[in-house]
Design an enzyme around this catalytic site. Structure first.
Site, short mmCIF file in Angstrom:
data_model
loop_
_atom_site.label_atom_id
_atom_site.label_comp_id
_atom_site.label_asym_id
_atom_site.label_seq_id
_atom_site.Cartn_x
_atom_site.Cartn_y
_atom_site.Cartn_z
N ASN A 284 -11.51 -93.18 26.74
CA ASN A 284 -11.79 -92.28 27.86
C ASN A 284 -11.02 -90.96 27.73
O ASN A 284 -10.73 -90.31 28.72
CB ASN A 284 -11.47 -92.96 29.19
N TYR B 146 -3.98 -88.88 35.87
CA TYR B 146 -5.26 -88.87 35.14
C TYR B 146 -6.31 -88.08 35.94
O TYR B 146 -6.48 -88.29 37.14
CB TYR B 146 -5.77 -90.29 34.86
N ARG C 283 -10.53 -87.06 27.14
CA ARG C 283 -11.41 -86.04 27.72
C ARG C 283 -11.05 -84.64 27.26
O ARG C 283 -9.93 -84.38 26.82
CB ARG C 283 -11.27 -86.08 29.26
N LYS D 124 -14.13 -85.92 41.84
CA LYS D 124 -14.75 -87.09 42.44
C LYS D 124 -14.32 -87.26 43.91
O LYS D 124 -15.12 -87.64 44.77
CB LYS D 124 -14.43 -88.35 41.63
N ARG E 230 -26.96 -97.83 31.16
CA ARG E 230 -26.86 -98.51 29.87
C ARG E 230 -27.35 -99.93 30.01
O ARG E 230 -26.65 -100.75 30.61
CB ARG E 230 -25.37 -98.63 29.49
N SER F 34 -20.69 -93.24 34.88
CA SER F 34 -19.67 -92.61 34.05
C SER F 34 -19.84 -93.01 32.58
O SER F 34 -20.08 -94.18 32.28
CB SER F 34 -18.29 -93.02 34.54
N HIS G 236 -23.78 -87.81 41.87
CA HIS G 236 -23.16 -87.89 40.54
C HIS G 236 -24.23 -87.57 39.50
O HIS G 236 -24.72 -88.45 38.80
CB HIS G 236 -22.61 -89.31 40.35
N CYS H 191 -22.19 -92.44 30.52
CA CYS H 191 -23.54 -92.92 30.16
C CYS H 191 -24.48 -91.79 29.78
O CYS H 191 -25.70 -91.97 29.76
CB CYS H 191 -24.13 -93.75 31.29
N ARG I 164 -10.01 -93.71 35.91
CA ARG I 164 -10.05 -93.91 37.35
C ARG I 164 -9.68 -95.35 37.69
O ARG I 164 -9.88 -96.26 36.88
CB ARG I 164 -11.44 -93.59 37.91
N ASP J 280 -22.04 -83.16 35.77
CA ASP J 280 -21.44 -84.33 36.44
C ASP J 280 -21.78 -84.44 37.93
O ASP J 280 -21.92 -85.54 38.43
CB ASP J 280 -19.92 -84.29 36.26
P1 GTP Z 1 -18.75 -88.95 32.86
O1 GTP Z 1 -18.13 -87.66 32.50
O2 GTP Z 1 -17.80 -90.11 32.71
O3 GTP Z 1 -19.41 -88.97 34.20
O4 GTP Z 1 -19.82 -89.31 31.73
P2 GTP Z 1 -21.20 -88.71 31.22
O5 GTP Z 1 -22.33 -89.41 31.92
O6 GTP Z 1 -21.21 -87.23 31.22
O7 GTP Z 1 -21.26 -89.28 29.72
P3 GTP Z 1 -21.33 -88.54 28.31
O8 GTP Z 1 -22.51 -87.62 28.19
O9 GTP Z 1 -20.02 -87.96 28.03
O10 GTP Z 1 -21.60 -89.78 27.34
C1 GTP Z 1 -20.69 -90.75 27.09
C2 GTP Z 1 -21.05 -91.61 25.93
O11 GTP Z 1 -22.44 -91.91 25.87
C3 GTP Z 1 -20.69 -91.00 24.59
O12 GTP Z 1 -20.04 -91.97 23.81
C4 GTP Z 1 -22.02 -90.62 24.00
O13 GTP Z 1 -21.97 -90.63 22.61
C5 GTP Z 1 -22.96 -91.67 24.57
N1 GTP Z 1 -24.34 -91.14 24.70
C6 GTP Z 1 -24.72 -90.05 25.40
N2 GTP Z 1 -26.05 -89.84 25.29
C7 GTP Z 1 -26.53 -90.83 24.51
C8 GTP Z 1 -27.83 -91.17 24.03
O14 GTP Z 1 -28.83 -90.51 24.31
N3 GTP Z 1 -27.93 -92.29 23.26
C9 GTP Z 1 -26.85 -93.04 22.94
N4 GTP Z 1 -27.03 -94.12 22.17
N5 GTP Z 1 -25.59 -92.75 23.36
C10 GTP Z 1 -25.44 -91.66 24.13
C1 SPV Z 2 -16.34 -90.16 35.60
O1 SPV Z 2 -15.55 -91.12 35.41
O2 SPV Z 2 -17.48 -90.32 36.10
C2 SPV Z 2 -15.95 -88.80 35.19
C3 SPV Z 2 -14.58 -88.57 34.81
O3 SPV Z 2 -16.76 -87.89 35.25
S1 SPV Z 2 -13.51 -88.56 36.19
O4 SPV Z 2 -13.25 -87.19 36.55
O5 SPV Z 2 -12.32 -89.25 35.75
O6 SPV Z 2 -14.13 -89.25 37.31
MN MN Z 3 -18.65 -88.52 36.19
#
Ligand code: GTP
Ligand code: SPV
Ligand code: MN
Length: 587
Positions: free
Chosen positions: A369, A197, A371, A206, A402, A248, A226, A250, A69, A277
């Site tokens: 990033n 993207y 996906r 989004k 984080r 995102s 979110h 996290c 993004r 999400d």
């Molecule tokens: P978006 O799709 O971007 O909104 O992200 P999301 O919040 O769904 O994030 P996602 O669950 O895909 O996690 C992204 C990153 O965080 C990955 O690299 C995971 O390995 C890491 N991660 C997720 N949960 C944990 C956790 O409980 N502990 C740690 N250390 N890392 C984590």
């Molecule tokens: C985020 O960035 O929070 C995502 C991926 O979930 S996107 O659809 O690119 O926004």
């Molecule tokens: Mn997201």
């Protein structure tokens, strides 16, 4: 197709603008999608993967300058600048339309215009809203067909209503200097140019389900957030639902699909995924807060997804999935990403499309990033309530980010308004999900900083108003941080499945069944109240991530005070009082 005059008129206008060679209406049929997949493979837009190992799966690479993004090129074009607020970029709507039309004019020349009718939320649900996306990208059509409910049934549901969201996407030349993602909340309109993207071009996600919908929600008395949505089933078979907002990349997808640790599985615990999400939440007839996931698939972060961290997400990607910007294994036409396993392909292609030997190269194979786009129905733990238009009742709302330091593993807010304060002060280290520096702590209230379609001061007030309406039926509000680091820079908390240990305390608190220690920021668990059975972690180590350090928090409060100043008169008094209260307790 549709006879809806407002739709037909707008499509005629857009056709005259972008001048496609032809128009194809996406009807939702498998035959049409299959023909498009074939066509995309012929032109090289998509690569067909090993159909025995990965049936129905494809790979796509975006342009190398177009992988996340672009927050600095994302605009909220409300009529008045102050309505967009200090955290959004703003452009005067007429000026912006003109700029975008000049960029998009004639850009479909020789190309097909695809018309995608889609529903955010189960078709016909009182939560659901309809959008129409015009695009010149088959990749967008195929992704939208996974991520949303598309096709003729959407037209039937829309009828002759003019209540739908217009979305124009034009790839143009993928020129980063002319890339714009623009929202016109007062016109229910989104225009995205010069990108391919996901987050910039899958306009239901989004752009609509958060930026436009947050604005609609404020005006109509509901919330677009979110947030993931999950259900925790206890050994008695009762299911309690939680929604959680993390920025995102996290951990939303990971938490939403978590597999309980063995000791919990043996007792009969189970987690059900409703969404990973986005959550749309409304006050139900019973006065509680109910949530639906408006999406129909997962656009998840690939790197780090593996059989140990998130087996459910991995399983989701084994059929009917589109991978974007991961590495390709040429030997068996499969895909690979960092953190999948210890066996990267030697004969590979990296996300940029260059030959890549994963065993010897120091370059990354997949973009951080990168996906996967996978249908929700692929998820082994998808909730039986997933398609129900009534949603699920939310017991607890969790915020999190984080933070290497400062923020404890978990704490509970004192009440709803204090919980809104906790959401408003969220801060997190930035990730690769948006362009720009990675790992810098920034304030990201409710994980909505990049996604709130109006003034964030008004957004905070909307949260406070919702709490007032919910009264004693309001969900309890918590904050978590899985990311505290030790001196060696390693995560102290094991995270992933073990996060259920924290959810168990949260749900017990909701039922008044668990103890807590009061600190200046809120209630933290006693170390003995988090179940550590089957985990190699001492109570002392756990205590070290439950501690609230007053000095660190005093510094934090200064940063919050600075941040709050941005919002001027629109900053709700209630939240300023919450900040004063915190500062007082820290003295
Ligand atoms: P978006 O799709 O971007 O909104 O992200 P999301 O919040 O769904 O994030 P996602 O669950 O895909 O996690 C992204 C990153 O965080 C990955 O690299 C995971 O390995 C890491 N991660 C997720 N949960 C944990 C956790 O409980 N502990 C740690 N250390 N890392 C984590
Ligand atoms: C985020 O960035 O929070 C995502 C991926 O979930 S996107 O659809 O690119 O926004
Ligand atoms: Mn997201």
């Amino acid at each position: 197709m549709t006879k809806n005059q407002s739709v037909l008129k707008w499509i005629e206008e857009m056709k005259a603008l972008v001048t496609p060679k032809d128009v194809v209406w996406i009807d939702g049929s498998e035959e049409q999608l299959e023909a498009l997949r074939k066509e995309a493979c012929t032109t090289g837009e998509m690569i067909k993967l090993n159909q025995e190992k990965l049936p129905g799966c494809y790979l796509h690479r975006t342009a190398v300058n177009d992988v996340a993004r672009v927050e600095d090129r994302t605009f909220i074009c409300s009529r008045k600048e102050e309505d967009a607020g200090p955290t959004n970029h703003w452009m005067e709507p007429q000026k912006c339309y003109k700029m975008l039309y000049d960029i998009a004019r004639g850009s479909y020349k020789g190309r097909t215009m695809y018309v995608i009718p889609y529903s955010m939320g189960p078709i016909g649900s009182p939560f659901s809203k309809i959008g129409v996306e015009l695009t010149d990208s088959i990749y967008v059509v195929l992704n939208m067909s996974i991520m949303t409910r598309t096709g003729d049934k959407v037209w039937e549901s829309l009828g002759d209503s003019s209540d739908w969201v217009r979305g124009l996407h034009a790839k143009c030349d993928i020129d980063a200097e002319k890339r714009y993602i623009c929202h016109f909340p007062e016109d229910n309109t989104i225009i995205s140019v010069n990108s391919g993207y996901g987050g910039n071009v899958l306009l239901g996600k989004k752009c609509f389900a958060l930026r436009i919908a947050s604005f609609l929600g404020k005006n109509e008395g509901w919330m677009a957030e979110h947030m993931l949505i999950l259900g925790v089933q206890n050994p008695k078979g009762e299911i309690k639902y939680i929604s959680a907002a993390f920025p995102s990349a996290c951990g939303k997808t990971n938490l939403a699909m978590l597999i309980p640790p063995e000791v919990y599985r043996k007792k009969g615990y189970k987690v059900w995924t409703v969404g990973d999400d986005i959550a749309w939440m409304r006050i139900g007839p019973d006065g509680r807060l109910w949530a639906v996931n408006p999406e129909n698939g997962f656009f998840g972060v690939a790197p780090g997804t593996n059989a140990k961290s998130n087996p459910n997400a991995l399983e989701c990607t084994h059929k009917g999935t589109i991978f974007t910007n991961v590495a390709e294994n040429l030997d068996d036409k499969t895909v690979w990403w960092e953190g999948l396993d210890k066996n990267p392909p030697e004969n590979g292609v990296d996300w940029k499309g260059n030959p890549w030997n994963g065993k010897t190269s120091t370059e990354k194979g997949a973009h951080p990033n990168s996906r996967f786009t996978a249908p929700a129905k692929n998820c082994p733990c998808v909730s039986p309530e997933f398609d129900k238009g009534t949603g699920v009742p939310i017991s607890a709302i969790i915020f999190g980010g984080r933070r290497a330091q400062t923020t404890p593993l978990v704490y509970q807010s004192r009440d709803w308004n204090n919980g809104v304060f906790v959401g408003s002060i969220m801060a997190s280290e930035t990730t690769a999900a948006a362009t720009g520096a990675v790992g810098v702590v920034r304030r990201d209230p409710m994980a909505m900083l990049p996604f709130c379609g109006y003034h964030m001061g008004d957004y905070f007030q909307h949260w406070i108003d919702m709490g007032e309406k919910l009264g004693d039926k309001a969900p309890k509000i918590f904050n978590v941080n899985w990311f505290r680091l030790n001196q060696d820079g390693h995560f102290i908390w094991p995270g992933f499945g073990d996060n259920l240990r924290v959810l168990e305390w949260i749900l017990a608190r909701c039922e008044g069944k668990a103890d807590a220690v009061e600190t200046p920021i809120g209630f933290v668990p006693k170390a003995e109240d988090i179940n550590l059975d089957g985990l190699d972690m001492s109570r002392e180590t756990l205590q070290s991530i439950l501690n609230v350090n007053k000095e660190q928090w005093a510094k934090e409060a200064e940063g919050i005070s600075e941040f709050y100043k941005k919002f001027g008169d629109k900053m709700p008094k209630t939240l300023k009082e919450e900040l004063n209260g915190l500062q007082g307790r820290l003295k």
